[in-house]
Design a protein around this motif. Structure first.
Motif, PDB file in Angstrom:
ATOM      1  N   MET A   1      -9.059  30.720  50.911  1.00  0.00           N
ATOM      2  CA  MET A   1      -7.651  30.305  50.995  1.00  0.00           C
ATOM      3  C   MET A   1      -7.295  29.992  52.443  1.00  0.00           C
ATOM      4  O   MET A   1      -7.643  30.746  53.348  1.00  0.00           O
ATOM      5  CB  MET A   1      -6.754  31.425  50.455  1.00  0.00           C
ATOM      6  N   PRO A   2      -6.630  28.854  52.695  1.00  0.00           N
ATOM      7  CA  PRO A   2      -6.315  28.465  54.076  1.00  0.00           C
ATOM      8  C   PRO A   2      -5.507  29.510  54.824  1.00  0.00           C
ATOM      9  O   PRO A   2      -4.605  30.145  54.258  1.00  0.00           O
ATOM     10  CB  PRO A   2      -5.498  27.173  53.899  1.00  0.00           C
ATOM     11  N   ALA A   3      -5.807  29.663  56.109  1.00  0.00           N
ATOM     12  CA  ALA A   3      -5.115  30.665  56.924  1.00  0.00           C
ATOM     13  C   ALA A   3      -3.638  30.334  57.090  1.00  0.00           C
ATOM     14  O   ALA A   3      -2.808  31.226  57.288  1.00  0.00           O
ATOM     15  CB  ALA A   3      -5.794  30.760  58.291  1.00  0.00           C
ATOM     16  N   ASP A   4      -3.284  29.039  57.012  1.00  0.00           N
ATOM     17  CA  ASP A   4      -1.901  28.620  57.236  1.00  0.00           C
ATOM     18  C   ASP A   4      -1.053  28.660  55.972  1.00  0.00           C
ATOM     19  O   ASP A   4       0.113  28.241  55.990  1.00  0.00           O
ATOM     20  CB  ASP A   4      -1.869  27.191  57.799  1.00  0.00           C
ATOM     21  N   LEU A   5      -1.594  29.160  54.868  1.00  0.00           N
ATOM     22  CA  LEU A   5      -0.866  29.100  53.603  1.00  0.00           C
ATOM     23  C   LEU A   5       0.425  29.922  53.656  1.00  0.00           C
ATOM     24  O   LEU A   5       1.468  29.493  53.145  1.00  0.00           O
ATOM     25  CB  LEU A   5      -1.756  29.588  52.461  1.00  0.00           C
ATOM     26  N   THR A   6       0.385  31.080  54.287  1.00  0.00           N
ATOM     27  CA  THR A   6       1.588  31.910  54.402  1.00  0.00           C
ATOM     28  C   THR A   6       2.688  31.186  55.159  1.00  0.00           C
ATOM     29  O   THR A   6       3.866  31.217  54.777  1.00  0.00           O
ATOM     30  CB  THR A   6       1.260  33.244  55.109  1.00  0.00           C
ATOM     31  N   GLN A   7       2.313  30.512  56.224  1.00  0.00           N
ATOM     32  CA  GLN A   7       3.285  29.751  57.002  1.00  0.00           C
ATOM     33  C   GLN A   7       3.819  28.560  56.201  1.00  0.00           C
ATOM     34  O   GLN A   7       5.006  28.228  56.277  1.00  0.00           O
ATOM     35  CB  GLN A   7       2.641  29.264  58.303  1.00  0.00           C
ATOM     36  N   LEU A   8       2.951  27.944  55.428  1.00  0.00           N
ATOM     37  CA  LEU A   8       3.359  26.824  54.582  1.00  0.00           C
ATOM     38  C   LEU A   8       4.388  27.273  53.552  1.00  0.00           C
ATOM     39  O   LEU A   8       5.405  26.607  53.328  1.00  0.00           O
ATOM     40  CB  LEU A   8       2.125  26.235  53.897  1.00  0.00           C
ATOM     41  N   ILE A   9       4.145  28.425  52.937  1.00  0.00           N
ATOM     42  CA  ILE A   9       5.089  28.989  51.961  1.00  0.00           C
ATOM     43  C   ILE A   9       6.445  29.240  52.611  1.00  0.00           C
ATOM     44  O   ILE A   9       7.497  28.875  52.073  1.00  0.00           O
ATOM     45  CB  ILE A   9       4.521  30.297  51.379  1.00  0.00           C
ATOM     46  N   ALA A  10       6.418  29.855  53.789  1.00  0.00           N
ATOM     47  CA  ALA A  10       7.669  30.191  54.473  1.00  0.00           C
ATOM     48  C   ALA A  10       8.465  28.943  54.841  1.00  0.00           C
ATOM     49  O   ALA A  10       9.696  28.919  54.721  1.00  0.00           O
ATOM     50  CB  ALA A  10       7.364  31.012  55.729  1.00  0.00           C
ATOM     51  N   LEU A  11       7.777  27.885  55.259  1.00  0.00           N
ATOM     52  CA  LEU A  11       8.471  26.656  55.664  1.00  0.00           C
ATOM     53  C   LEU A  11       9.104  25.946  54.465  1.00  0.00           C
ATOM     54  O   LEU A  11      10.265  25.515  54.536  1.00  0.00           O
ATOM     55  CB  LEU A  11       7.494  25.721  56.374  1.00  0.00           C
ATOM     56  N   ILE A  12       8.362  25.818  53.361  1.00  0.00           N
ATOM     57  CA  ILE A  12       8.940  25.165  52.181  1.00  0.00           C
ATOM     58  C   ILE A  12      10.125  25.983  51.677  1.00  0.00           C
ATOM     59  O   ILE A  12      11.184  25.440  51.339  1.00  0.00           O
ATOM     60  CB  ILE A  12       7.888  24.993  51.064  1.00  0.00           C
ATOM     61  N   ASP A  13       9.964  27.294  51.669  1.00  0.00           N
ATOM     62  CA  ASP A  13      11.032  28.178  51.204  1.00  0.00           C
ATOM     63  C   ASP A  13      12.276  28.051  52.092  1.00  0.00           C
ATOM     64  O   ASP A  13      13.408  28.170  51.613  1.00  0.00           O
ATOM     65  CB  ASP A  13      10.517  29.620  51.189  1.00  0.00           C
ATOM     66  N   ARG A  14      12.071  27.774  53.370  1.00  0.00           N
ATOM     67  CA  ARG A  14      13.195  27.637  54.299  1.00  0.00           C
ATOM     68  C   ARG A  14      13.978  26.355  54.027  1.00  0.00           C
ATOM     69  O   ARG A  14      15.199  26.331  54.128  1.00  0.00           O
ATOM     70  CB  ARG A  14      12.671  27.616  55.734  1.00  0.00           C
ATOM     71  N   PHE A  15      13.264  25.290  53.673  1.00  0.00           N
ATOM     72  CA  PHE A  15      13.917  23.985  53.516  1.00  0.00           C
ATOM     73  C   PHE A  15      14.518  23.753  52.140  1.00  0.00           C
ATOM     74  O   PHE A  15      15.402  22.906  51.990  1.00  0.00           O
ATOM     75  CB  PHE A  15      12.939  22.857  53.846  1.00  0.00           C
ATOM     76  N   VAL A  16      14.031  24.457  51.109  1.00  0.00           N
ATOM     77  CA  VAL A  16      14.579  24.265  49.757  1.00  0.00           C
ATOM     78  C   VAL A  16      14.966  25.617  49.164  1.00  0.00           C
ATOM     79  O   VAL A  16      14.150  26.519  49.086  1.00  0.00           O
ATOM     80  CB  VAL A  16      13.592  23.524  48.823  1.00  0.00           C
ATOM     81  N   ASP A  17      16.234  25.758  48.772  1.00  0.00           N
ATOM     82  CA  ASP A  17      16.697  27.014  48.205  1.00  0.00           C
ATOM     83  C   ASP A  17      17.154  26.839  46.754  1.00  0.00           C
ATOM     84  O   ASP A  17      17.770  27.734  46.177  1.00  0.00           O
ATOM     85  CB  ASP A  17      17.838  27.600  49.041  1.00  0.00           C
ATOM     86  N   ALA A  18      16.847  25.666  46.166  1.00  0.00           N
ATOM     87  CA  ALA A  18      17.198  25.413  44.767  1.00  0.00           C
ATOM     88  C   ALA A  18      16.020  24.751  44.076  1.00  0.00           C
ATOM     89  O   ALA A  18      15.208  24.066  44.712  1.00  0.00           O
ATOM     90  CB  ALA A  18      18.434  24.514  44.675  1.00  0.00           C
ATOM     91  N   ASP A  19      15.918  24.963  42.778  1.00  0.00           N
ATOM     92  CA  ASP A  19      14.822  24.379  42.023  1.00  0.00           C
ATOM     93  C   ASP A  19      14.945  22.862  41.954  1.00  0.00           C
ATOM     94  O   ASP A  19      16.042  22.303  42.024  1.00  0.00           O
ATOM     95  CB  ASP A  19      14.784  24.945  40.604  1.00  0.00           C
ATOM     96  N   GLY A  20      13.799  22.203  41.813  1.00  0.00           N
ATOM     97  CA  GLY A  20      13.782  20.756  41.655  1.00  0.00           C
ATOM     98  C   GLY A  20      12.934  20.076  42.708  1.00  0.00           C
ATOM     99  O   GLY A  20      12.286  20.726  43.538  1.00  0.00           O
ATOM    100  N   LEU A  21      12.930  18.740  42.634  1.00  0.00           N
ATOM    101  CA  LEU A  21      12.239  17.922  43.626  1.00  0.00           C
ATOM    102  C   LEU A  21      13.256  17.484  44.674  1.00  0.00           C
ATOM    103  O   LEU A  21      14.307  16.942  44.333  1.00  0.00           O
ATOM    104  CB  LEU A  21      11.594  16.715  42.950  1.00  0.00           C
ATOM    105  N   HIS A  22      12.948  17.729  45.936  1.00  0.00           N
ATOM    106  CA  HIS A  22      13.887  17.467  47.028  1.00  0.00           C
ATOM    107  C   HIS A  22      13.300  16.432  47.990  1.00  0.00           C
ATOM    108  O   HIS A  22      12.252  16.660  48.601  1.00  0.00           O
ATOM    109  CB  HIS A  22      14.195  18.754  47.794  1.00  0.00           C
ATOM    110  N   ARG A  23      13.971  15.297  48.115  1.00  0.00           N
ATOM    111  CA  ARG A  23      13.582  14.299  49.104  1.00  0.00           C
ATOM    112  C   ARG A  23      13.895  14.832  50.500  1.00  0.00           C
ATOM    113  O   ARG A  23      14.808  15.634  50.682  1.00  0.00           O
ATOM    114  CB  ARG A  23      14.337  12.992  48.869  1.00  0.00           C
ATOM    115  N   THR A  24      13.136  14.367  51.475  1.00  0.00           N
ATOM    116  CA  THR A  24      13.368  14.802  52.857  1.00  0.00           C
ATOM    117  C   THR A  24      13.768  13.605  53.713  1.00  0.00           C
ATOM    118  O   THR A  24      13.793  12.467  53.250  1.00  0.00           O
ATOM    119  CB  THR A  24      12.096  15.447  53.445  1.00  0.00           C
ATOM    120  N   ALA A  25      14.032  13.887  54.977  1.00  0.00           N
ATOM    121  CA  ALA A  25      14.411  12.825  55.908  1.00  0.00           C
ATOM    122  C   ALA A  25      13.254  11.873  56.192  1.00  0.00           C
ATOM    123  O   ALA A  25      13.470  10.779  56.715  1.00  0.00           O
ATOM    124  CB  ALA A  25      14.912  13.439  57.216  1.00  0.00           C
ATOM    125  N   TYR A  26      12.046  12.284  55.866  1.00  0.00           N
ATOM    126  CA  TYR A  26      10.885  11.397  55.980  1.00  0.00           C
ATOM    127  C   TYR A  26      10.572  10.892  54.571  1.00  0.00           C
ATOM    128  O   TYR A  26      10.139  11.645  53.701  1.00  0.00           O
ATOM    129  CB  TYR A  26       9.692  12.142  56.577  1.00  0.00           C
TER     130      TYR A  26
END
Length: 300
Positions: A1-26
């Motif tokens: 399992m990638p070492a950065d997976l925990t950080q990846l989880i935390a970042l996605i969780d920070r940017f989306v707080d509701a269920d669904g597909l969320h478009r970003t500024a990119y």
């Protein structure tokens, strides 16, 4: 399992707080969150590279069942009608992923520019692949998400990180669908041409010779290679596209079943109802009523 997976989880969780597909500024980047297991959902997967951070999901493509979970990546090279179901998620540990929409022409150019080693096609490759995410791909995904916090840098650096993510994936052992969609001499490349034709003309009567010409193949060869790519026959593919569009028309545009069936190309209302029930588990009117009730409850 990638070492950065925990950080990846935390970042996605920070940017989306509701269920669904969320478009970003990119524009090519979307984030996905689901906080509980779901019922099977019929949808169309379009070309994309997906990085799964947490949770588990199952998809049915034709007669084949696949699963992917946190630490995996998913590549889709052609439009594929699938049935997806999140099978592991909770409010404390939601299903989390990011998706990069792919442009096949840009992907082809990237492969040429970066001189990614070419692998000779030995058999027709399925248009979807799943495999473990490399540490390098996970690191690039983390840097992509961190750029969302820097609006001034995002438009300049995000395309470079996207390019790196694709490059990292192209070096992986499960990159064949993306390599071959970019190879003009591959069966997958030509089947993709036929898929585009079917998507544009799904309401027209199905004629195997007409569709096979889009792939520059005989009818028998086309049927064989199409099924290898999509795990279904060309006629089954058209049927799924038709029924998904009919469902969208009834749900979003509030048209009745008879109108929807005619718009998507059915001449027989009874055949439409039978096939609709077989795919979605209920007759059109009851299915749409249940969907609306479910959506209303979710928004309450």
């Amino acid at each position: 399992m990638p070492a950065d997976l925990t950080q990846l989880i935390a970042l996605i969780d920070r940017f989306v707080d509701a269920d669904g597909l969320h478009r970003t500024a990119y524009a090519p980047l979307s984030l996905i969150r689901t906080s509980q297991p779901t019922l099977p959902v019929h949808t169309l997967y379009e070309p994309a590279l997906c990085v799964i951070a947490q949770g588990r999901k199952q998809i049915i493509l034709g007669d084949e069942i696949d699963g992917y979970a946190g630490g995996d990546c998913l590549a889709i090279s052609v439009d594929l009608p699938v049935t997806g179901q999140v099978i592991e998620a909770s409010p404390e540990k939601p299903f989390l992923s990011l998706k990069i929409d792919l442009d096949p022409s840009q992907l082809s150019q990237l492969i040429l520019e970066m001189e990614v080693p070419y692998v000779q096609e030995t058999k027709t490759t399925r248009g979807l692949s799943i495999g473990a995410m490399s540490d390098e791909l996970a690191d690039a995904a983390v840097r992509m998400l961190k750029l969302l916090e820097n609006p001034k840098e995002l438009p300049y650096l995000a395309p470079l990180v996207e390019r790196e993510m694709l490059y990292r994936f192209l070096l992986s052992p499960h990159s064949a669908p993306l390599r071959q969609i970019a190879a003009a001499d591959s069966h997958l490349h030509w089947i993709s041409k036929a898929i585009h034709y079917l998507k544009r003309n799904f309401a027209e009567p199905f004629k195997i010779d007409t569709v096979a010409r889009q792939a520059r193949m005989s009818a028998s060869a086309f049927h064989h290679h199409f099924k290898a790519v999509t795990s279904m026959s060309p006629l089954q593919y058209q049927k799924q596209i038709r029924l998904q569009e009919a469902r969208r028309l009834m749900l979003s545009d509030s048209v009745d079943a008879s109108t929807a069936s005619t718009r998507v190309g059915y001449e027989s209302a009874s055949q439409f109802s039978r096939e609709y029930r077989r795919m979605f588990g209920a007759p059109p009117a009851r299915d749409i009523a249940q969907l609306k009730e479910s959506l209303s409850a979710a928004g309450a």
